[in-house]
Structure formats: structure tokens, C-alpha cells
Design a protein around this motif. Structure first.
Motif, PDB file in Angstrom:
ATOM      1  N   SER A 218       1.039  -1.261   0.023  1.00  0.00           N
ATOM      2  CA  SER A 218       0.170   0.148   0.065  1.00  0.00           C
ATOM      3  C   SER A 218       0.717   1.279  -0.079  1.00  0.00           C
ATOM      4  O   SER A 218       0.707   2.261  -0.629  1.00  0.00           O
ATOM      5  CB  SER A 218      -1.162  -0.012   1.177  1.00  0.00           C
ATOM      6  N   VAL A 219       2.163   1.156   0.633  1.00  0.00           N
ATOM      7  CA  VAL A 219       3.086   2.364   0.498  1.00  0.00           C
ATOM      8  C   VAL A 219       3.326   2.666  -0.851  1.00  0.00           C
ATOM      9  O   VAL A 219       3.021   3.673  -1.538  1.00  0.00           O
ATOM     10  CB  VAL A 219       4.120   2.155   1.184  1.00  0.00           C
ATOM     11  N   GLN A 220       3.538   1.633  -1.594  1.00  0.00           N
ATOM     12  CA  GLN A 220       3.944   1.778  -3.180  1.00  0.00           C
ATOM     13  C   GLN A 220       2.842   2.234  -4.064  1.00  0.00           C
ATOM     14  O   GLN A 220       2.836   3.471  -4.843  1.00  0.00           O
ATOM     15  CB  GLN A 220       4.598   0.279  -3.651  1.00  0.00           C
ATOM     16  N   ASN A 221       1.596   1.551  -3.619  1.00  0.00           N
ATOM     17  CA  ASN A 221       0.486   1.955  -4.546  1.00  0.00           C
ATOM     18  C   ASN A 221      -0.246   3.318  -4.290  1.00  0.00           C
ATOM     19  O   ASN A 221      -0.453   4.008  -5.002  1.00  0.00           O
ATOM     20  CB  ASN A 221      -0.782   0.819  -4.243  1.00  0.00           C
ATOM     21  N   ALA A 222       0.087   3.683  -2.912  1.00  0.00           N
ATOM     22  CA  ALA A 222      -0.618   4.821  -2.425  1.00  0.00           C
ATOM     23  C   ALA A 222       0.156   6.127  -3.185  1.00  0.00           C
ATOM     24  O   ALA A 222      -0.184   7.103  -3.530  1.00  0.00           O
ATOM     25  CB  ALA A 222      -0.597   5.242  -0.983  1.00  0.00           C
ATOM     26  N   ILE A 223       1.519   5.943  -3.057  1.00  0.00           N
ATOM     27  CA  ILE A 223       2.305   6.929  -3.520  1.00  0.00           C
ATOM     28  C   ILE A 223       2.213   7.062  -5.242  1.00  0.00           C
ATOM     29  O   ILE A 223       2.073   8.275  -5.688  1.00  0.00           O
ATOM     30  CB  ILE A 223       4.027   6.611  -3.055  1.00  0.00           C
ATOM     31  N   GLU A 249      -7.747   0.977   0.601  1.00  0.00           N
ATOM     32  CA  GLU A 249      -7.203  -0.005   0.230  1.00  0.00           C
ATOM     33  C   GLU A 249      -8.054  -0.914  -0.838  1.00  0.00           C
ATOM     34  O   GLU A 249      -7.663  -1.276  -1.887  1.00  0.00           O
ATOM     35  CB  GLU A 249      -6.737  -1.243   1.367  1.00  0.00           C
ATOM     36  N   ALA A 250      -9.388  -0.835  -0.421  1.00  0.00           N
ATOM     37  CA  ALA A 250     -10.327  -1.591  -1.277  1.00  0.00           C
ATOM     38  C   ALA A 250     -10.313  -0.687  -2.713  1.00  0.00           C
ATOM     39  O   ALA A 250     -10.276  -1.323  -3.781  1.00  0.00           O
ATOM     40  CB  ALA A 250     -11.626  -1.473  -0.762  1.00  0.00           C
ATOM     41  N   LYS A 251     -10.618   0.516  -2.478  1.00  0.00           N
ATOM     42  CA  LYS A 251     -10.723   1.439  -3.848  1.00  0.00           C
ATOM     43  C   LYS A 251      -9.121   1.718  -4.325  1.00  0.00           C
ATOM     44  O   LYS A 251      -9.361   2.072  -5.511  1.00  0.00           O
ATOM     45  CB  LYS A 251     -11.281   2.498  -3.432  1.00  0.00           C
ATOM     46  N   LYS A 252      -8.349   1.434  -3.635  1.00  0.00           N
ATOM     47  CA  LYS A 252      -6.769   1.645  -4.152  1.00  0.00           C
ATOM     48  C   LYS A 252      -6.769   3.174  -4.647  1.00  0.00           C
ATOM     49  O   LYS A 252      -6.458   3.606  -5.620  1.00  0.00           O
ATOM     50  CB  LYS A 252      -6.597   0.968  -5.501  1.00  0.00           C
ATOM     51  N   GLU A 253      -7.497   4.099  -3.786  1.00  0.00           N
ATOM     52  CA  GLU A 253      -7.214   5.459  -3.797  1.00  0.00           C
ATOM     53  C   GLU A 253      -6.971   6.301  -2.580  1.00  0.00           C
ATOM     54  O   GLU A 253      -7.510   5.735  -1.455  1.00  0.00           O
ATOM     55  CB  GLU A 253      -8.435   6.098  -4.598  1.00  0.00           C
ATOM     56  N   THR A 254      -6.461   7.536  -2.690  1.00  0.00           N
ATOM     57  CA  THR A 254      -6.290   8.242  -1.530  1.00  0.00           C
ATOM     58  C   THR A 254      -7.443   9.081  -1.132  1.00  0.00           C
ATOM     59  O   THR A 254      -8.199   9.393  -2.331  1.00  0.00           O
ATOM     60  CB  THR A 254      -5.095   9.172  -1.518  1.00  0.00           C
ATOM     61  N   PHE A 255      -7.837   9.573  -0.118  1.00  0.00           N
ATOM     62  CA  PHE A 255      -8.876  10.400   0.203  1.00  0.00           C
ATOM     63  C   PHE A 255      -8.692  11.401   1.119  1.00  0.00           C
ATOM     64  O   PHE A 255      -7.860  11.333   2.161  1.00  0.00           O
ATOM     65  CB  PHE A 255     -10.349   9.813   0.461  1.00  0.00           C
ATOM     66  N   SER A 256      -9.385  12.535   1.058  1.00  0.00           N
ATOM     67  CA  SER A 256      -8.893  13.756   1.956  1.00  0.00           C
ATOM     68  C   SER A 256      -9.357  13.456   3.335  1.00  0.00           C
ATOM     69  O   SER A 256     -10.514  13.182   3.478  1.00  0.00           O
ATOM     70  CB  SER A 256      -9.611  14.945   1.521  1.00  0.00           C
ATOM     71  N   GLN A 257      -8.336  13.800   4.401  1.00  0.00           N
ATOM     72  CA  GLN A 257      -8.819  13.469   5.628  1.00  0.00           C
ATOM     73  C   GLN A 257      -9.021  14.793   6.321  1.00  0.00           C
ATOM     74  O   GLN A 257     -10.022  15.283   6.939  1.00  0.00           O
ATOM     75  CB  GLN A 257      -7.983  12.422   6.334  1.00  0.00           C
ATOM     76  N   ARG A 258      -8.073  15.645   6.083  1.00  0.00           N
ATOM     77  CA  ARG A 258      -7.994  17.070   6.781  1.00  0.00           C
ATOM     78  C   ARG A 258      -7.050  18.032   5.899  1.00  0.00           C
ATOM     79  O   ARG A 258      -5.936  17.640   5.639  1.00  0.00           O
ATOM     80  CB  ARG A 258      -7.844  17.261   8.152  1.00  0.00           C
ATOM     81  N   GLU A 259      -7.542  19.166   5.757  1.00  0.00           N
ATOM     82  CA  GLU A 259      -6.602  20.212   5.073  1.00  0.00           C
ATOM     83  C   GLU A 259      -5.701  20.485   6.220  1.00  0.00           C
ATOM     84  O   GLU A 259      -6.354  20.682   7.446  1.00  0.00           O
ATOM     85  CB  GLU A 259      -7.510  21.542   4.731  1.00  0.00           C
ATOM     86  N   LYS A 260      -4.542  20.824   6.083  1.00  0.00           N
ATOM     87  CA  LYS A 260      -3.606  21.132   7.080  1.00  0.00           C
ATOM     88  C   LYS A 260      -3.872  22.755   7.346  1.00  0.00           C
ATOM     89  O   LYS A 260      -3.842  23.661   6.513  1.00  0.00           O
ATOM     90  CB  LYS A 260      -2.209  21.019   6.617  1.00  0.00           C
ATOM     91  N   GLU A 261      -4.463  23.046   8.653  1.00  0.00           N
ATOM     92  CA  GLU A 261      -4.406  24.576   9.225  1.00  0.00           C
ATOM     93  C   GLU A 261      -2.980  24.801   9.380  1.00  0.00           C
ATOM     94  O   GLU A 261      -2.392  23.835   9.521  1.00  0.00           O
ATOM     95  CB  GLU A 261      -5.427  24.848  10.272  1.00  0.00           C
ATOM     96  N   SER A 262      -2.692  25.812   8.806  1.00  0.00           N
ATOM     97  CA  SER A 262      -1.259  26.273   8.847  1.00  0.00           C
ATOM     98  C   SER A 262      -0.554  25.731  10.226  1.00  0.00           C
ATOM     99  O   SER A 262      -1.097  25.689  11.384  1.00  0.00           O
ATOM    100  CB  SER A 262      -1.216  27.961   9.304  1.00  0.00           C
ATOM    101  N   ALA A 263       0.308  25.409  10.031  1.00  0.00           N
ATOM    102  CA  ALA A 263       1.319  24.163  10.907  1.00  0.00           C
ATOM    103  C   ALA A 263       0.895  24.213  12.351  1.00  0.00           C
ATOM    104  O   ALA A 263       0.521  25.233  12.784  1.00  0.00           O
ATOM    105  CB  ALA A 263       2.923  24.711  10.960  1.00  0.00           C
TER     106      ALA A 263
END
Ligand code: ADP
Ligand code: ZN
Ligand code: MG
Length: 483
Positions: A218-223, A249-263
Motif C-alpha cells: 500500500s505504500v507503493q500503491n498509495a504513492i 485499500e479497497a478502492k486503491k485511492e487516497t482520500f482527503s482527511q483534513r486540510e492542514k490548518e497552518s502548521a
């Protein structure tokens, strides 16, 4: 426009110390019952005091030495403040500006991947969110387990290379006996930072961080997925949002979890309850002596020493214990043998370990207490095979018996009657018996069907439990069936 991918990894590994990082609770990742390995310290009760685990510190320093890092002579712990139900103190004891190890590298293929830092912190508790319940559960067995965090420079260029880095690091942690680093069990966790920049430019693009990767695949596929997704966005003239994404893992795609509020502002400050750490040069040189031969060295050495194929080298290096077992057997074979004889035995040993023994082990480690074949006994089996005491099928059944009983090969040889039959009269008698019992095959053979001979040879081997060699059986059958 061509885009160049840039990847940096943040890797956590649970250390396999006996006790936790700041208390004397048992560190047992296999414990199934929740909340049994806990105390007021790892539960974060007010008024408790942490005492650092010296073994965990040694493990991280050793890892740093193995990865060509500069090891700190002066270091300290810091508080990283945030609130979460799995962190009852309201802060995690971690390291901020003075990590234990810095500026290392690990060679992957032809490239050195730089390591920015390795520091030591405590793991959090484990939250359990059940879909059926309207509450969550927290298991504190993991709270306070020593956790090593390694951060690479953004030096990796593909998912494949990132996965290779992870695998090599996993092997090193196992060789150092500092972590079992099993990704499926969460003992090793990889986060990948991925960005793209136009070819010919220097400045790195906006990075996206991908979490919950629980296998190297999944490291390889996600990248690879992120590289495709970001390329499409950039080609469409859009911007990359700096965000944290998860991996489905099932869909083999990444999805947004959270936008990075400034550091994030974790308000780090030095942990007031733990004095700074200082290490003498002597202490560090002593630790350096404890670093064993590492996978890359071993690969080169055993390749040369035993004339192995790439696949065999890979197996014997990846499975450290199996590789050590192979070399123990070889040393039992005796170094004073003539060169040619030794080479033959080494080659037999390798074949029997890489294929037959592997098959019997079926995933079990040779370090498992249930594995009972001593290197001495294995070497004896190989010698019996090499000098013709047993045939190759005989050796295979003997090995199976040895695997099941842990018995001594020469004793098993007698009790199982597996000794190679060398008496020609006896072989002839068995052959005649097989011929008389299989008139159809004999007829087929006489009318020119070669398969029929193979069948008769098989019958002879079965009748003698493989104590007649296939060549011997073939010879006698051909003689007896000659017109
Ligand atoms: P942050 O402050 O967001 O945690 P760091 O500078 O500490 O970022 O880097 C975290 C990880 O991200 C490191 O492994 C680093 O190599 C990697 N990284 C930093 N910048 C980039 C980038 N532009 N593209 C890809 N990876 C990056
Ligand atoms: Zn505790
Ligand atoms: Mg960071």
C-alpha cells in the motif's frame, strides 16, 4: 510539462523492550485483554513521574549507528502538547530539537537516501470505534510503549523506491533486534509525503501527507496513486492543496482527511521531569560494537562465499534466522573437507534449506521453539546424502521425519528403513516384482511409450520409500525389459 515526484517518509516503529518507556509496565504488543498492562504513570495520573527506559535509548542509538547517523552526545525529551482521548496527560513525551540521532543515510539500490533524524517518544493508547456502539473504547496497554520515529529527507523518487526503503529499514530493525516491525500488526507505521515539481526546477512543490498505510504494497500503491492524481491536477492548471490524506485499500485511492490548518502549534517545551541525557564517546563506541552485520554487507558476503543465486541471497538475508541457520549448518559440515566436496555439500545444504525446509516450515521461524532440527543433525543429513547413504527422495522423507520428531538422522534412518539400497540383487528382486504386477505398463513400454517407463520407475520408488535412486531404478528396469 514533465513533473518530478519527491517523497519523504516518516516511519514509526515500536521498540521491543521488556517494559514501557517511562514506567515498569510490561510492553507486550500481543496482549489481547485490554487495560491490563497499565499503571498510574502510563495512564497519565497527576503527580506521577516518568523514568526513561535505558534499553529503549540504547536501541535508538544503535539504530542510528546502523544508519550512519551522528549520534547525540547531548539530548533531551520534550513535551508535545495536544489533547486526544488516547493521550490522557494532554501531552506526549517526545523529542523536538535535540533528537538522539541525526544526518544519516541508507543505501537503496544505487542511491543514498538521507535520514534527517531519529527520535524516541511514547506511543499513545489505542482507540476502538465500533460501528454498532454510540461510544468509543480506549485500551491503554499500548500507552507509553517506546516508539522510535525516523524521518527521511525528501530524497525518494517513486512508490517503488519508498517501499524498498521501508523493507530495507524493516530488515535492519529486525537484525538489530530492536523491533519486530510488522506493518500489519502496527509495529511499523509509514507515512508518505508526496509532492511534484516541474522538471528543471529546484523548489519542491506543495506536499500531501498520506497516512494509514499498513503494508509495503500500500505504500507503493498509495504513492503511485498520489503521483498520478497530482499530475492530473497540475496538468489541468489547478493547485495542490496541502492536506493529510488516507489510503482506501479497497478502492486503491487516497482520500482527503483534513486540510492542514497552518502548521500545528504543539507548544513544545523541555520535559521538566526528565533531566537531559549525555552520552560519553566510550559508551557510544561500545554500542557500535553491538551492531551486527547488516543486510547489505551480508548480501555481498554470502553471494561471494556460497555462490548463491539472487533469489537465494534475498531469502537468506530477509529471513535473518534462516540465513544464520544456513551458515551454522555449513560450519557443521566441517571446514577441513576438500574444497570440491565442501562445495558440493554447501550446494546441497542451500537447496534443502531454500526449498524443502522452507516448505516444511511453512512460515514458521527456525527460531521458533517448535523447530527441532539442530544444525548438527541437518549437516549429518546432508553428509548422508552427499556420500550416497540415502537417495534424494530418501533424504526428503528423512528431513520430514526430522522436522516432525527432532530425531537424529542416523537413528531415524534405521527405524524408518530409509538407507539407500545398494545391493544389486535386492534391487533386481524389487524390479521383477514391479514388472510382474504391472503387465499393462510393461506392454506399453515395449510398444515404445516412454511414459510407461517413468511410471514403472515411480512404482519402484514408492515400493522402496525412495531408497532406490531413480537412476538405479531406470537402469535395472531397462536391462530387465530389454528384448
Ligand atoms: P512538517 O513540518 O510538515 O512535518 P517536515 O519538514 O518536518 O514537514 O517534513 C516531514 C516529511 O516530509 C519529511 O520526511 C520530509 O522529507 C518530507 N517533505 C518535506 N517537504 C516535502 C516536499 N515538498 N515533498 C515531499 N516530501 C517533503
Ligand atoms: Zn505503566
Ligand atoms: Mg515534521
Amino acid at each position: 510539462m514533465n513533473y518530478i515526484p519527491t517523497i519523504g517518509l516518516e516511519i514509526h516503529a515500536e521498540l521491543k523492550t521488556k517494559s514501557k518507556m517511562f514506567c515498569s509496565c510490561k510492553n507486550d504488543p500481543l496482549e489481547k485483554l485490554p487495560n491490563v498492562n497499565i499503571c498510574p504513570i502510563c495512564m497519565g495520573h497527576p503527580g506521577t513521574l516518568p523514568v526513561p527506559n535505558a534499553e529503549a535509548i540504547r536501541m535508538v542509538l544503535k539504530t542510528g549507528l546502523a544508519l550512519n547517523c551522528t549520534v547525540a552526545e547531548y539530548s533531551k525529551f520534550d513535551r508535545k502538547n495536544y489533547f486526544y482521548p488516547d493521550l490522557p496527560k494532554g501531552y506526549q513525551i517526545s523529542q523536538y530539537d535535540l533528537p538522539l540521532c541525526e544526518n544519516g543515510f541508507l543505501r537503496i539500490g544505487e542511491r543514498d537516501i538521507r535520514i534527517q533524524r531519529i527520535h524516541l517518544e511514547e506511543d499513545t493508547a489505542r482507540s476502538q470505534h465500533s460501528a454498532q456502539a454510540d461510544y468509543s473504547l480506549v485500551d491503554f496497554n499500548r500507552a507509553g510503549v517506546p516508539l522510535m520515529e525516523l524521518v527521511t529527507e525528501p530524497d525518494l523518487e517513486s512508490g517503488e523506491e519508498a517501499a524498498a526503503f521501508g523493507q530495507e529499514l524493516q530488515m535492519i530493525l529486525r537484525y538489530l533486534l530492536v523491533s519486530d516491525a510488522d506493518m500489519e500488526k502496527g509495529q511499523m507505521r509509514v507515512e508518505a509525503n508526496v509532492s511534484l515539481r516541474p522538471e528543471g526546477t529546484e523548489e519542491l512543490g506543495t506536499k500531501v501527507e498520506v497516512k494509514n498505510l499498513n503494508s509495503f504494497r500500500s505504500v507503493q500503491n498509495a504513492i503511485a496513486f498520489e503521483i498520478r492524481r497530482q499530475t492530473e491536477l497540475l496538468e489541468a492548471g489547478k493547485e495542490i492543496a496541502q492536506e493529510t490524506r488516507g489510503w482506501n485499500e479497497a478502492k486503491k485511492e487516497t482520500f482527503s482527511q483534513r486540510e492542514k490548518e497552518s502548521a500545528h502549534d504543539y507548544r513544545y517545551f523541555p520535559e521538566p521531569d526528565i533531566p537531559p541525557l549525555t552520552f560519553t564517546k566510550d559508551f557510544i563506541e561500545q554500542l557500535r560494537l553491538e551492531v551486527p552485520e547488516l543486510p547489505q554487507k551480508k548480501r555481498e558476503r554470502i553471494q561471494q562465499e556460497y555462490e548463491l543465486k539472487d533469489k537465494e541471497v534475498a531469502l537468506l538475508v530477509k529471513d535473518r534466522a534462516l540465513g544464520e541457520y544456513f551458515e551454522q549448518v555449513v560450519s557443521e559440515l566441517g571446514s577441513r573437507l576438500p574444497q570440491k566436496e565442501l562445495a558440493k555439500k554447501i550446494s546441497l545444504t542451500k537447496n534443502y534449506i531454500v526449498s524443502d525446509l522452507q516448505g516444511l516450515l511453512n512460515g514458521m521461524s527456525v527460531e521458533d521453539p517448535n523447530f527441532k532440527i539442530t544444525p548438527e543433525n541437518f549437516a549429518e543429513l546432508i553428509s548422508m546424502l552427499a556420500d550416497g547413504t540415502i537417495s534424494s527422495p530418501g533424504a526428503k522423507s528423512l528431513l520430514k521425519k526430522m522436522f516432525e520428531t527432532g530425531g537424529d538422522p542416523s537413528q531415524l534412518l534405521e527405524s524408518e528403513q530409509l538407507a539407500q539400497i545398494s545391493d544389486e540383487g535386492a534391487i533386481e528382486k524389487i524390479a521383477k516384482d514391479i514388472i510382474s504386477k504391472n503387465p499393462k505398463a510393461v506392454e506399453d513400454f515395449k510398444s515404445g511409450k516412454q511414459n510407461a517407463l517413468q511410471f514403472l520407475i515411480g512404482q519402484m520408488m514408492a515400493a522402496t520409500k525412495g531408497t532406490v535412486s531413480p537412476e538405479g531404478a531406470r537402469k535395472i528396469l531397462i536391462t530387465l525389459l530389454a528384448p
